[in-house]
Write a protein that holds these residues in place. Structure first.
Motif, mmCIF file in Angstrom:
data_model
loop_
_atom_site.group_PDB
_atom_site.id
_atom_site.type_symbol
_atom_site.label_atom_id
_atom_site.label_comp_id
_atom_site.label_asym_id
_atom_site.label_seq_id
_atom_site.Cartn_x
_atom_site.Cartn_y
_atom_site.Cartn_z
ATOM 1 N N GLU A 1 1.064 -1.240 0.022
ATOM 2 C CA GLU A 1 -0.070 -0.060 0.134
ATOM 3 C C GLU A 1 0.944 1.327 0.081
ATOM 4 O O GLU A 1 0.518 2.155 -0.591
ATOM 5 N N SER A 2 1.944 1.135 0.508
ATOM 6 C CA SER A 2 2.859 2.507 0.979
ATOM 7 C C SER A 2 4.199 1.923 1.016
ATOM 8 O O SER A 2 4.455 0.746 1.425
ATOM 9 N N GLU A 3 5.245 2.770 0.787
ATOM 10 C CA GLU A 3 6.628 2.822 0.926
ATOM 11 C C GLU A 3 7.158 4.018 1.267
ATOM 12 O O GLU A 3 6.780 5.020 1.011
ATOM 13 N N ARG A 4 8.404 3.833 2.095
ATOM 14 C CA ARG A 4 9.215 4.742 2.809
ATOM 15 C C ARG A 4 10.649 4.423 2.734
ATOM 16 O O ARG A 4 10.951 3.315 2.612
ATOM 17 N N THR A 5 11.415 5.396 2.302
ATOM 18 C CA THR A 5 12.639 5.217 1.936
ATOM 19 C C THR A 5 13.655 6.073 2.781
ATOM 20 O O THR A 5 13.314 7.145 2.700
ATOM 21 N N LEU A 6 14.593 5.763 3.680
ATOM 22 C CA LEU A 6 15.167 6.444 4.536
ATOM 23 C C LEU A 6 16.415 6.600 3.666
ATOM 24 O O LEU A 6 17.268 5.740 2.855
ATOM 25 N N VAL A 7 17.186 7.853 3.492
ATOM 26 C CA VAL A 7 18.434 8.429 2.655
ATOM 27 C C VAL A 7 19.369 8.907 3.799
ATOM 28 O O VAL A 7 19.178 9.882 4.501
ATOM 29 N N LEU A 8 20.589 8.235 3.815
ATOM 30 C CA LEU A 8 21.511 8.557 4.634
ATOM 31 C C LEU A 8 22.633 9.280 3.701
ATOM 32 O O LEU A 8 22.701 8.621 2.519
ATOM 33 N N ILE B 1 1.473 -1.431 4.871
ATOM 34 C CA ILE B 1 0.427 -0.482 4.994
ATOM 35 C C ILE B 1 1.155 0.772 5.461
ATOM 36 O O ILE B 1 1.857 0.759 6.175
ATOM 37 N N THR B 2 0.361 1.699 5.306
ATOM 38 C CA THR B 2 0.869 3.033 5.274
ATOM 39 C C THR B 2 1.269 3.217 7.031
ATOM 40 O O THR B 2 2.440 3.701 7.112
ATOM 41 N N ALA B 3 0.524 3.002 7.792
ATOM 42 C CA ALA B 3 0.495 3.171 9.342
ATOM 43 C C ALA B 3 1.835 2.332 9.639
ATOM 44 O O ALA B 3 2.635 2.915 10.452
ATOM 45 N N SER B 4 2.020 1.225 9.187
ATOM 46 C CA SER B 4 3.270 0.393 9.577
ATOM 47 C C SER B 4 4.469 0.754 9.049
ATOM 48 O O SER B 4 5.498 0.843 9.549
ATOM 49 N N ALA B 5 4.436 1.218 7.750
ATOM 50 C CA ALA B 5 5.724 1.635 7.164
ATOM 51 C C ALA B 5 6.247 2.921 7.634
ATOM 52 O O ALA B 5 7.602 3.088 7.682
ATOM 53 N N ALA B 6 5.440 4.043 7.902
ATOM 54 C CA ALA B 6 5.668 5.051 8.539
ATOM 55 C C ALA B 6 6.386 4.819 9.975
ATOM 56 O O ALA B 6 7.394 5.518 10.352
ATOM 57 N N HIS B 7 5.703 3.885 10.770
ATOM 58 C CA HIS B 7 6.083 3.749 12.137
ATOM 59 C C HIS B 7 7.543 3.029 12.137
ATOM 60 O O HIS B 7 8.534 3.454 12.707
ATOM 61 N N ARG B 8 7.735 1.916 11.140
ATOM 62 C CA ARG B 8 8.940 1.236 11.145
ATOM 63 C C ARG B 8 10.103 2.170 10.519
ATOM 64 O O ARG B 8 11.085 2.318 11.014
ATOM 65 N N ALA B 9 9.859 3.103 9.558
ATOM 66 C CA ALA B 9 10.902 4.141 9.026
ATOM 67 C C ALA B 9 11.124 5.006 10.320
ATOM 68 O O ALA B 9 12.303 5.218 10.326
ATOM 69 N N ALA B 10 10.355 5.572 11.131
ATOM 70 C CA ALA B 10 10.601 6.155 12.218
ATOM 71 C C ALA B 10 11.658 5.435 13.270
ATOM 72 O O ALA B 10 12.539 5.933 13.571
ATOM 73 N N SER B 11 11.367 4.342 13.383
ATOM 74 C CA SER B 11 11.996 3.452 14.322
ATOM 75 C C SER B 11 13.558 3.103 13.655
ATOM 76 O O SER B 11 14.594 3.274 14.454
ATOM 77 N N LEU B 12 13.412 2.942 12.422
ATOM 78 C CA LEU B 12 14.763 2.692 11.779
ATOM 79 C C LEU B 12 15.689 4.034 11.883
ATOM 80 O O LEU B 12 16.901 3.891 12.038
ATOM 81 N N MET B 13 15.208 4.915 11.581
ATOM 82 C CA MET B 13 16.011 6.114 11.660
ATOM 83 C C MET B 13 16.579 6.212 12.820
ATOM 84 O O MET B 13 17.756 6.794 12.982
ATOM 85 N N THR B 14 15.804 6.120 14.020
ATOM 86 C CA THR B 14 16.402 6.212 15.547
ATOM 87 C C THR B 14 17.548 5.133 15.707
ATOM 88 O O THR B 14 18.925 5.511 16.248
ATOM 89 N N LEU B 15 17.417 3.969 15.008
ATOM 90 C CA LEU B 15 18.473 2.861 15.209
ATOM 91 C C LEU B 15 19.864 3.451 14.518
ATOM 92 O O LEU B 15 20.983 3.110 14.781
ATOM 93 N N LEU B 16 19.606 4.192 13.184
ATOM 94 C CA LEU B 16 20.713 4.388 12.312
ATOM 95 C C LEU B 16 21.254 5.979 12.645
ATOM 96 O O LEU B 16 22.099 6.484 11.755
ATOM 97 N N ALA B 17 20.747 6.470 13.741
ATOM 98 C CA ALA B 17 21.391 7.753 13.982
ATOM 99 C C ALA B 17 22.834 8.047 14.352
ATOM 100 O O ALA B 17 23.378 8.822 13.829
ATOM 101 N N ASP C 1 6.481 7.185 -0.913
ATOM 102 C CA ASP C 1 5.545 6.613 -2.171
ATOM 103 C C ASP C 1 6.243 6.787 -3.377
ATOM 104 O O ASP C 1 7.126 6.189 -3.728
ATOM 105 N N ALA C 2 5.448 7.846 -4.149
ATOM 106 C CA ALA C 2 6.133 8.171 -5.691
ATOM 107 C C ALA C 2 7.413 8.191 -5.588
ATOM 108 O O ALA C 2 8.182 7.979 -6.483
ATOM 109 N N ALA C 3 8.105 9.248 -4.750
ATOM 110 C CA ALA C 3 9.478 9.619 -4.821
ATOM 111 C C ALA C 3 10.327 8.334 -4.442
ATOM 112 O O ALA C 3 11.473 8.462 -5.239
#
Length: 410
Positions: A183-190, A246-262, A272-274
Motif C-alpha cells: 500500500e505504501s513505501e518509505r525510503t530512508l536516505v543517509l 500498509i501506510t501506518a506500519s511503513a511510517a512507524h517502522r521508518a521512524a524506528s529505523l531512523m532512530t536505530l541508524l542515528a 511513495d512516488a518519490a
C-alpha cells in the motif's frame, strides 16, 4: 541467418527436431532484448517465440498467472498492476543499461533470472516460478511443476530453467506466483557515507526487526546528474533503505529505523512516488545507462557475500577509476569500468575470487565478449556437474550453443 517464426509448442518441437537432425544450433529469442548479454553465438537460425504472447490464465485471488513465454513483460506487469499485484522479486528491465527497446518478454525474464532490490526479502525469479512447459534439446515437450504453490511435482526441474539463458530448453509457457503490491513505501536516505560505512549501516538495517525490503548505496559520483529518480539527489553519496507495507506500519517502522541508524547520521525520508522512482533507477542500474555519461563503459554484475561488498567495490573503484552501485545490502555490485581490451576482466575476477563471489560481464562490445569469459568460470567439479545437467536436457548442444561458455559455439 534464417528466422523461424513459430505459432505454437508443436512448431517449437518441429523446429528443434529439424535442428537436431541437421546438427545446426538455434538461437532462442522472444524480442531479442537481451541478445547483447553472453558470449557471441555461432548459430544458423533464430527461433522466434514472439507469437507465443497470450495470457493463458490469471487468477488474482489465487495469486497465480500463467502466460506464454513470448508475452511482453511490460504488458504482463501492467495487467497484474491493475489488480494491485506484482512480481515480488522486481525483475530488472535491462533496456536502459543495454540501450535496447523496452521489449523484454516473460521467457527472457525467467531465462536471465535477474532480480531487483527486493530479492533480499522475496527471493529470486526461480523462487516465484511454479511451473513451466518447455521443449528440450531432444525435441520433446515436457512439463515441470504445477499451478499451485504446494504442488511439488517436478518442482525443482523447472527451477533449473531460471537463469539458464535458454541453454537447457525452450520455454513455451510458465506459471508464476504474484504478490499483493504494498500500500505504501518509505525510503530512508543517509548522505555522505563511504562505501564501507554504508555497508555497515545496511547490515544494521537488514538485521533489524523492521523488515527492510531494499538496501542500496550509491557512492559520490559526478556522473549521476539528470538520471530519473536520482538526478535531483545530487552527486553526494546516498545510502537507501526501503520499508513497505500498509501506510501506518511503513511510517512507524521508518521512524524506528531512523532512530536505530542515528549513529550513521541524520536520515531523510522519501514517500511513495518519490521512493518508487528512486528504486526503479537502482533496479535498472540507470546510473550506467547506455545513453548516459558512462554508456561506453563495460558493466560488470558482481555477486559476493554482503559483508565484503563495501571493501570489494571500494577497491575496484580505486584501482580502475570506475564507478560502482551497491544493492542487496552490499551483496550485489554493479561496476562500470573504463574501457580496456579485456574489460579489466583479469583484475575483476582476481578481486571477486578473493572475496568469494562471482562476476558476469553484462555490457561490452562483441569483440570483447568474444575474447573473455562473460560468465564467471566455474570450479572443475561444478563445471562438470553443470555440463551433465546441460547434456541431460540438450545432448547435441542445439539450444543457444556457446552463450554461457566461451569456445562452446564452435
Amino acid at each position: 541467418m534464417d528466422t523461424l517464426k513459430i505459432r505454437d509448442a508443436a512448431d517449437v518441437e518441429q523446429a528443434v527436431r529439424t535442428a537436431i537432425a541437421s546438427e545446426q544450433p538455434l538461437e532462442i529469442i522472444g524480442h531479442g532484448s537481451k541478445r547483447l548479454i553472453g558470449q557471441p553465438m555461432a548459430t544458423n537460425a533464430l527461433l522466434d517465440l514472439s507469437a507465443l504472447n497470450a495470457v493463458v490464465a490469471y487468477e488474482p485471488n489465487e495469486l497465480i498467472i500463467t502466460v506464454q513465454a513470448g508475452a511482453p513483460l511490460a504488458d504482463v506487469l501492467s495487467l497484474i498492476d491493475s489488480k494491485n499485484q506484482q512480481f515480488a522479486f522486481e525483475p530488472i528491465n535491462t533496456s536502459a543499461l543495454l540501450g535496447t527497446p523496452d521489449i523484454g518478454t516473460i521467457g527472457g525474464m525467467i531465462g536471465a533470472g535477474l532480480a531487483g532490490p527486493r530479492r533480499i526479502r522475496a527471493g529470486g525469479a526461480r523462487d516465484h516460478l511454479l511451473g513451466a512447459h518447455a521443449v528440450s534439446g531432444f525435441g520433446d515437450s515436457f512439463k515441470a511443476g504445477g499451478k499451485v504453490v504446494k504442488n511439488v511435482t517436478g518442482y525443482d526441474l523447472c527451477k533449473l530453467l531460471a537463469g539458464s539463458w535458454g541453454t537447457l530448453a525452450v520455454m513455451t509457457e510458465v506459471t508464476m506466483k504474484v504478490m499483493p503490491r504494498p500500500e505504501s513505501e518509505r525510503t530512508l536516505v543517509l548522505r555522505g557515507l563511504d562505501d564501507v560505512t554504508a555497508n555497515r549501516a545496511m547490515t544494521v538495517a537488514l538485521g533489524s526487526p523492521f523488515d527492510v525490503s531494499g538496501a542500496a548505496h550509491l557512492p559520490a559520483s559526478a556522473f549521476r546528474a539528470g538520471i530519473g529518480g536520482l538526478g535531483d539527489m545530487g552527486a553526494q553519496a546516498l545510502t537507501l533503505l526501503r520499508l513497505e507495507g500498509i501506510t501506518a506500519s511503513a511510517a512507524h517502522r521508518a521512524a524506528s529505523l531512523m532512530t536505530l541508524l542515528a549513529p550513521f547520521g541524520a536520515a531523510e525520508i522519501l514517500q511513495d512516488a518519490a521512493s518508487a522512482a528512486l528504486w526503479s533507477s537502482v533496479r535498472d542500474v540507470k546510473p550506467f545507462a547506455a545513453d548516459g555519461a558512462l554508456g561506453a563503459w563495460p558493466v560488470w554484475r558482481i555477486v559476493c557475500p554482503p559483508a565484503t561488498g563495501g571493501a570489494l567495490g571500494q577497491a575496484l573503484s580505486r584501482d580502475t577509476g570506475g564507478d560502482v552501485v551497491y544493492d542487496w545490502g552490499g551483496g550485489l555490485i554493479w561496476a562500470a569500468l573504463p574501457p580496456k581490451p579485456d574489460a579489466q576482466a583479469a583484475l575483476v575476477r582476481a578481486r571477486v575470487n578473493a572475496a568469494g563471489g562471482h562476476a558476469t560481464l553484462i555490457r561490452a562490445p562483441e569483440h570483447i565478449r568474444r575474447n573473455i569469459d562473460v560468465f564467471h568460470p566455474q570450479q572443475e567439479g561444478l563445471a562438470k556437474l553443470s555440463e551433465r545437467v546441460r547434456h541431460g536436457f540438450d545432448p547435441k548442444n542445439i539450444l543457444n550453443r556457446g552463450r554461457m561458455i566461451r569456445g562452446a559455439a564452435t
